[in-house]
Design a protein around this motif. Structure first.
Motif, mmCIF file in Angstrom:
data_model
loop_
_atom_site.group_PDB
_atom_site.id
_atom_site.type_symbol
_atom_site.label_atom_id
_atom_site.label_comp_id
_atom_site.label_asym_id
_atom_site.label_seq_id
_atom_site.Cartn_x
_atom_site.Cartn_y
_atom_site.Cartn_z
ATOM 1 N N TYR A 247 -47.603 3.495 -25.017
ATOM 2 C CA TYR A 247 -46.747 2.447 -24.085
ATOM 3 C C TYR A 247 -47.513 1.028 -23.925
ATOM 4 C CZ TYR A 247 -43.376 5.865 -22.823
ATOM 5 O OH TYR A 247 -42.041 6.729 -22.944
ATOM 6 N N PHE A 248 -48.781 1.324 -24.002
ATOM 7 C CA PHE A 248 -49.692 0.000 -24.016
ATOM 8 C C PHE A 248 -49.354 -0.636 -24.996
ATOM 9 C CE2 PHE A 248 -53.290 -2.577 -24.721
ATOM 10 C CZ PHE A 248 -53.669 -3.378 -23.491
ATOM 11 N N TRP A 264 -43.467 -5.556 -19.243
ATOM 12 C CA TRP A 264 -43.803 -5.039 -18.008
ATOM 13 C C TRP A 264 -43.603 -3.667 -17.549
ATOM 14 C CZ3 TRP A 264 -41.070 -3.114 -13.764
ATOM 15 C CH2 TRP A 264 -41.703 -2.694 -12.739
ATOM 16 N N GLN A 265 -42.448 -3.396 -18.234
ATOM 17 C CA GLN A 265 -41.923 -1.902 -17.953
ATOM 18 C C GLN A 265 -42.755 -0.863 -18.790
ATOM 19 O OE1 GLN A 265 -37.867 -2.101 -19.335
ATOM 20 N NE2 GLN A 265 -36.952 -2.931 -17.382
ATOM 21 N N GLU A 266 -43.116 -1.469 -20.078
ATOM 22 C CA GLU A 266 -44.083 -0.724 -20.931
ATOM 23 C C GLU A 266 -45.356 -0.540 -20.196
ATOM 24 O OE1 GLU A 266 -42.436 0.659 -23.355
ATOM 25 O OE2 GLU A 266 -41.307 -0.823 -24.458
ATOM 26 N N PHE A 267 -46.171 -1.589 -19.793
ATOM 27 C CA PHE A 267 -47.232 -1.351 -19.082
ATOM 28 C C PHE A 267 -47.427 -0.753 -17.975
ATOM 29 C CE2 PHE A 267 -48.325 -5.817 -21.392
ATOM 30 C CZ PHE A 267 -48.929 -5.246 -22.338
ATOM 31 N N HIS A 268 -46.227 -0.898 -17.192
ATOM 32 C CA HIS A 268 -45.970 -0.086 -16.000
ATOM 33 C C HIS A 268 -46.028 1.445 -16.279
ATOM 34 C CE1 HIS A 268 -44.934 0.207 -11.610
ATOM 35 N NE2 HIS A 268 -44.035 0.975 -12.195
ATOM 36 N N GLN A 269 -45.264 1.790 -17.305
ATOM 37 C CA GLN A 269 -45.225 3.276 -17.793
ATOM 38 C C GLN A 269 -46.722 3.740 -18.120
ATOM 39 O OE1 GLN A 269 -42.521 5.090 -17.392
ATOM 40 N NE2 GLN A 269 -43.404 6.916 -18.286
ATOM 41 N N LYS A 323 -55.234 -4.322 -16.303
ATOM 42 C CA LYS A 323 -55.320 -5.879 -16.412
ATOM 43 C C LYS A 323 -54.013 -6.337 -16.758
ATOM 44 C CE LYS A 323 -57.440 -9.338 -19.347
ATOM 45 N NZ LYS A 323 -56.370 -9.584 -20.291
ATOM 46 N N SER A 324 -53.375 -5.666 -17.564
ATOM 47 C CA SER A 324 -52.088 -6.237 -18.358
ATOM 48 C C SER A 324 -50.769 -6.172 -17.325
ATOM 49 C CB SER A 324 -51.683 -5.330 -19.571
ATOM 50 O OG SER A 324 -52.649 -5.661 -20.715
#
Length: 575
Positions: A247-248, A264-269, A323-324
């Motif tokens: 996901y990152f 953001w959805q991917e980093f959040h996941q 961080k992301s």
């Protein structure tokens, strides 16, 4: 090419009566055994005492210098935050001070939308919201007609090497040797429906799109690999480091394609998965089983799994994901995953182990510097931006300036401590990407630091004490003007464009409020360059098109107040 030295460094140790950092975080009794207390030894964690800070044998002298500056910055934060907190409380406000040892800046009044809401622009018509439903726009990426034969397994080793050169140097979250092994196997046998194929497809997608002078055809090829990876992500076991890593990389690919909301959805996941993984690991801290056999706790954190996840990989994945997510949450004002609230025992990532393969020395110093500056910038944000801008006006100017001076000193110390290969001059354009990005991080930190004083100069009564800081703001934020047209597609393209436009809004506000009597650059020239930049990228993100319209609306109101430029920049140390 220089490599990170793994030679052991010995340091004298002193017996301390204070608990190690992990026991302090857990609020449990520490037996103070050296080099590791009993709890850290039994759980396989890195034991850190304040007088030794980190397991220093893992770091070379330049890394230690960077880490020592992080500690200096963090130690100063409590003083600054306490002072501002007391001032805010006296005015009836509230501040939330985040844990300074984490990357944890609460979304507040930091982005361009909040600058556009400043009273100086109350009389300007045509300013509209930048909030969009990005989903329809972003999902077009996956609707592009593709032929499966675009995904060529024989190209995998080449694309993986491009990934290592352009992407891994900035976020070293994978095991190089294991990744190369996967790539070689897949190039011979083809893609399967498993984690190995999913991660290699994502790495190939990033390798195809990253780097300068990429064509639209390169982007389409990258998208083909990405689409195939997304088909396989469901086959990756959830709540594992493998899933978080996938996901990152999805989030990184979205940022390369200027898709901030879905990124953001991917980093959040990724952060949610890491949070669950770490909580589950703590729940199983009394022991675990591998192939039905009990695994010693002291070995579990240092061993390498079959997917190459050493503890140093976990550390780097943790800090890169956090961080992301933090950076995007600040710009989009979206909630965070709560990963920053995890009392993660390793305050700094360790260099790659010999089993993983070495990383370029300059790239490793860059990565540590990135984390240091992200922490410092978050501390600035948590100290000044957890309130409405109007509170800056009710805070005594001298208190604001004193707090700003503390952070100025810390940023100056940070710049002195970075590796010589990353050193730069603000008035010159760095010759390589890593140094260029490092300079941009410092400029971003100064922009956040001086903005409250600029606001006060715009909206408050004239105070001569503010003028030097307005001049410093203008000096630092215009150091990017000479390279404005040279922006290529990379992970930070969207951030960079948003930063430039935010700065333009503040500069036009200074002109509109008649705070400045000169500018270090021609504002008309800057506006022309901004329009060219936005015209190039506005088709890929709906907010950029809206920003372009807003900037031109503002420019019409202030263009007649444009001032004669001062052709020679002044050094901020002399203002």
């Amino acid at each position: 090419m220089k490599r990170v030295s793994r030679s052991a460094v010995t340091y004298p140790r002193k017996r301390a009566v204070t608990a190690c950092q992990i026991c302090r975080l857990r609020k449990t009794k520490c037996d103070n055994n050296r080099p590791s207390c009993s709890f850290c030894l039994s759980s396989g964690r890195v034991c850190v005492y304040d007088d030794s800070q980190v397991d220093q044998s893992k770091f070379d002298p330049a890394s230690l210098a960077i880490l020592s500056q992080i500690n200096v910055v963090l130690s100063e934060l409590n003083t600054v935050s306490s002072k501002l907190d007391g001032t805010s409380a006296s005015n009836g406000g509230k501040r939330v001070i985040a844990n300074p040892y984490s990357l944890n800046a609460a979304p507040g009044v930091t982005n361009m939308e909040h600058v556009l809401a400043w009273p100086i622009y109350d009389d300007v018509e045509g300013i509209r919201s930048l909030t969009y439903d990005y989903r329809e726009h972003d999902d077009k990426l996956l609707e592009t007609p593709m032929l499966m034969d675009v995904v060529d397994r024989t190209k995998v080793p080449e694309l993986v090497q491009q990934f290592f050169h352009y992407v891994h140097t900035k976020n070293p979250i994978c095991n190089v040797r294991v990744t190369e092994h996967y790539a070689n196997e897949i190039s011979q046998t083809g893609f399967g429906w498993n984690f190995e194929s999913c991660i290699i497809l994502l790495i190939c997608a990033l390798g195809a799109i990253a780097g300068p002078a990429k064509s639209e055809q390169d982007r389409l090829i990258a998208t083909a690999y990405f689409v195939e990876a997304r088909k396989r992500i469901a086959f990756v076991k959830h709540n594992t480091l493998q899933a978080a890593q996938c996901y990152f990389f999805c989030g990184m690919f979205r940022m390369y394609n200027i898709q901030p909301v879905i990124a953001w959805q991917e980093f959040h996941q990724a952060c949610l998965i890491l949070r669950t993984f770490l909580l589950m690991k703590d729940d199983n801290s009394d022991g675990s089983k591998v192939n039905g056999q009990s695994e010693p706790k002291s070995e579990r954190r240092s061993s390498t799994t079959r997917h190459g996840y050493t503890m140093s990989v976990e550390q780097r994945l943790f800090w890169s994901s956090l961080k992301s997510e933090t950076e995007l949450s600040l710009e989009l004002c979206f909630p965070t995953s709560g990963l920053a609230n995890i009392k993660y025992p390793d305050l700094f990532p360790s260099p790659p182990t010999e089993e993983e393969g070495e990383i370029d020395e300059k790239a490793w110093f860059f990565y540590l510097t990135e984390l240091m500056l992200r922490r410092t910038t978050d501390n600035v944000i948590n100290a000044f931006y957890c309130c409405e801008p109007s509170e800056w006006l009710t805070t005594p100017t001298r208190d604001l300036i004193d707090s700003v001076k503390v952070f100025e000193g810390r940023l100056e110390d940070c710049k002195k401590s970075i590796a010589s290969s990353l050193q730069f001059h603000y008035g010159a354009t760095p010759g390589d990407e890593l140094t260029y990005v490092t300079k941009g991080r410092f400029v971003d930190a100064y922009e956040y630091l001086y903005r409250p004083l600029v606001y006060c100069a715009m909206h408050g009564s004239p105070d001569p004490a503010l003028r030097p800081y307005v001049d410093k703001y203008v000096y630092y934020v215009t150091t990017w003007s000479d390279t404005l047209a040279d922006v290529h597609r990379h992970h930070g393209t969207w951030y960079y464009i948003r930063f430039i436009c935010r700065v333009m809004v503040v500069l036009m506000g200074l002109v509109k409020a008649q705070v400045l009597d000169r500018l270090p650059v021609d504002l008309d020239t800057l506006m022309t360059r901004c329009n060219l930049l936005l015209s190039r990228w506005e088709g890929e993100s709906p907010d950029l098109s809206a920003i372009k319209d807003i900037l031109n609306t503002l420019w019409m109101t202030v263009s007649e107040q444009s001032l004669s430029p001062e052709t020679v920049r002044s050094n901020p140390s002399s203002v």
